[in-house]
Design an enzyme around this catalytic site. Structure first.
Site: not given
Length: 297
Positions: A71, A85
């Site tokens: 990622y 998040d």
């Protein structure tokens, strides 16, 4: 576009805001079949590599070795959120004005290797039969058990300050399946005492499938069919290969075992014409089919 696409994998560059199920529904329409599934779910906020099986390749998905992933991400230090998040409300944090690059790099290094990671509470893990994220959004306090994960690479590449009290860190992560990059952001913020959450996440690789092999939904829709890796190519990319002769191919078509070749784990059997015939697993002195793609009759 053909009325029904050939079997294989569509390596999709998932757009932000789409669930993995949204992508499957779109590929079903493109492929003209309901036999579409995905491997390795991505959160709606995330973008990047999503492996989608079409036709017979849906049977292949659970045998794919997708244990390592890569990622790129951005972590914001100075704020914690409910979901770890940017989609969750801010729940805490303190000024990161005193956090500099050497301090961040040292904390990142400490979060590399074999770790016991507590998954994000807002996750799809089931607690007493219900998804953890459903319990959290219903107002419950959810604490999940730590689980072993492997972080083989966690590097801080760039730093920015959207405000004097916040630090944005662009990172690269390579990790085992089951790792939550959101949880890494949370844990980095906790280690620095300022809180942290993820503001961007892009998956660049899952198993052997890379971002440079992926197409956007628009690009796949413009093709004659959305499959980017035909079935045989998908198996060769993901698993060891065994070549078989015509006699062995016939035995496999009936689901019969072959002699062992000393190949570890699940592997593909390919006929003289290059077609993938079955997946095999050697055990108890025989190479036994675990999946046959084309049976006689």
């Amino acid at each position: 576009m053909s009325s029904t696409a050939s079997p294989g994998l569509a390596i999709v560059d998932k757009p932000a805001g789409w669930t993995s199920h949204d992508v499957v529904a779109r590929v079903r329409r493109m492929a003209g079949t309901r036999r579409v599934g995905h491997a390795g779910t991505l959160d709606p906020m995330a973008t990047g590599v999503l492996v989608v099986g079409v036709g017979q390749a849906t049977r292949l998905l659970r045998h794919l070795v997708l244990t390592d992933k890569a990622y790129t991400a951005t972590i914001r230090l100075g704020q914690s959120t409910l979901t770890d998040d940017a989609e969750g409300e801010v729940t805490g944090g303190s000024s990161a004005a005193g956090v500099d690059e050497p301090i961040v790099r040292a904390a990142v290094g400490a979060l590399t290797g074999e770790l016991e990671q507590v998954p994000s509470a807002v996750s799809a893990i089931k607690v007493a039969g219900q998804r953890a994220h459903q319990r959290v959004r219903a107002g419950e306090d959810v604490t999940l058990a730590a689980r072993p994960v492997s972080i083989t690479r966690f590097t801080a590449n760039a730093f920015g300050r959207p405000t004097p009290e916040l630090v944005d860190v662009d990172v690269e992560v390579e990790c085992s399946s089951g790792t939550y990059v959101r949880a890494l952001a949370r844990d980095l913020g906790a280690a620095l005492g300022v809180g942290g959450h993820l503001t961007a996440l892009r998956r660049t690789r899952v198993g052997p499938f890379r971002l440079d092999q992926a197409g956007t939904l628009e690009e796949l829709a413009a093709r004659p069919e959305p499959v980017t890796l035909p079935l045989a190519a998908a198996v060769r990319a993901a698993l060891p290969a065994r070549e078989v002769d015509e006699g062995e191919a016939r035995e496999l078509s009936f689901g019969r075992a072959l002699a062992v070749r000393g190949i570890a784990g699940v592997h593909g059997a390919f006929g003289p014409d290059g077609a993938v015939l079955a997946l095999l697993h050697e055990r108890d002195g025989a190479a036994r089919p675990v999946l046959v793609f084309a049976a006689i009759g």
